[in-house]
Design a protein around this motif. Structure first.
Motif, PDB file in Angstrom:
ATOM      1  N   LYS A 188      -7.067 -24.393 -17.324  1.00  0.00           N
ATOM      2  CA  LYS A 188      -6.751 -25.406 -18.327  1.00  0.00           C
ATOM      3  C   LYS A 188      -5.236 -25.514 -18.511  1.00  0.00           C
ATOM      4  O   LYS A 188      -4.679 -26.612 -18.553  1.00  0.00           O
ATOM      5  CB  LYS A 188      -7.423 -25.040 -19.650  1.00  0.00           C
ATOM      6  CG  LYS A 188      -7.277 -26.060 -20.737  1.00  0.00           C
ATOM      7  CD  LYS A 188      -8.025 -25.627 -21.984  1.00  0.00           C
ATOM      8  CE  LYS A 188      -7.859 -26.623 -23.114  1.00  0.00           C
ATOM      9  NZ  LYS A 188      -8.500 -26.179 -24.343  1.00  0.00           N
ATOM     10  N   GLU A 189      -4.559 -24.379 -18.614  1.00  0.00           N
ATOM     11  CA  GLU A 189      -3.114 -24.386 -18.787  1.00  0.00           C
ATOM     12  C   GLU A 189      -2.416 -24.931 -17.541  1.00  0.00           C
ATOM     13  O   GLU A 189      -1.414 -25.632 -17.654  1.00  0.00           O
ATOM     14  CB  GLU A 189      -2.616 -22.980 -19.101  1.00  0.00           C
ATOM     15  CG  GLU A 189      -3.009 -22.508 -20.490  1.00  0.00           C
ATOM     16  CD  GLU A 189      -2.603 -21.076 -20.782  1.00  0.00           C
ATOM     17  OE1 GLU A 189      -1.947 -20.450 -19.928  1.00  0.00           O
ATOM     18  OE2 GLU A 189      -2.931 -20.587 -21.866  1.00  0.00           O
ATOM     19  N   GLY A 190      -2.943 -24.632 -16.373  1.00  0.00           N
ATOM     20  CA  GLY A 190      -2.369 -25.147 -15.132  1.00  0.00           C
ATOM     21  C   GLY A 190      -2.451 -26.661 -15.065  1.00  0.00           C
ATOM     22  O   GLY A 190      -1.496 -27.328 -14.664  1.00  0.00           O
ATOM     23  N   LYS A 191      -3.569 -27.217 -15.485  1.00  0.00           N
ATOM     24  CA  LYS A 191      -3.705 -28.673 -15.504  1.00  0.00           C
ATOM     25  C   LYS A 191      -2.730 -29.296 -16.483  1.00  0.00           C
ATOM     26  O   LYS A 191      -2.162 -30.357 -16.217  1.00  0.00           O
ATOM     27  CB  LYS A 191      -5.144 -29.071 -15.870  1.00  0.00           C
ATOM     28  CG  LYS A 191      -6.131 -28.826 -14.752  1.00  0.00           C
ATOM     29  CD  LYS A 191      -7.531 -29.241 -15.145  1.00  0.00           C
ATOM     30  CE  LYS A 191      -8.519 -28.960 -14.024  1.00  0.00           C
ATOM     31  NZ  LYS A 191      -9.885 -29.335 -14.398  1.00  0.00           N
ATOM     32  N   LYS A 192      -2.514 -28.621 -17.614  1.00  0.00           N
ATOM     33  CA  LYS A 192      -1.573 -29.129 -18.608  1.00  0.00           C
ATOM     34  C   LYS A 192      -0.159 -29.161 -18.028  1.00  0.00           C
ATOM     35  O   LYS A 192       0.581 -30.136 -18.213  1.00  0.00           O
ATOM     36  CB  LYS A 192      -1.614 -28.253 -19.859  1.00  0.00           C
ATOM     37  CG  LYS A 192      -0.789 -28.796 -21.019  1.00  0.00           C
ATOM     38  CD  LYS A 192      -0.718 -27.828 -22.182  1.00  0.00           C
ATOM     39  CE  LYS A 192      -2.005 -27.793 -22.962  1.00  0.00           C
ATOM     40  NZ  LYS A 192      -1.885 -26.967 -24.191  1.00  0.00           N
TER      41      LYS A 192
END
Length: 46
Positions: free
Chosen positions: A18-22
């Motif tokens: 999730k953080e990587g996509k952000k």
């Protein structure tokens, strides 16, 4: 004990994804803003 470890790993993997996509979205957004600023700069200076 092993099940707890697997659960924590799965939660961590989901959070990292999730953080990587952000981060990717922020990078693309910054590139778009820079492209627009460059286009404005080129139009004004012509």
């Amino acid at each position: 004990m092993n099940e707890k470890k697997k659960l924590r790993r799965a939660q961590r993997d989901a959070r990292q994804e999730k953080e990587g996509k952000k981060v990717v979205n922020w990078i693309f957004g910054a590139l778009i803003v820079l492209a627009i600023a460059y286009m404005i700069y080129m139009v004004v200076n012509v």
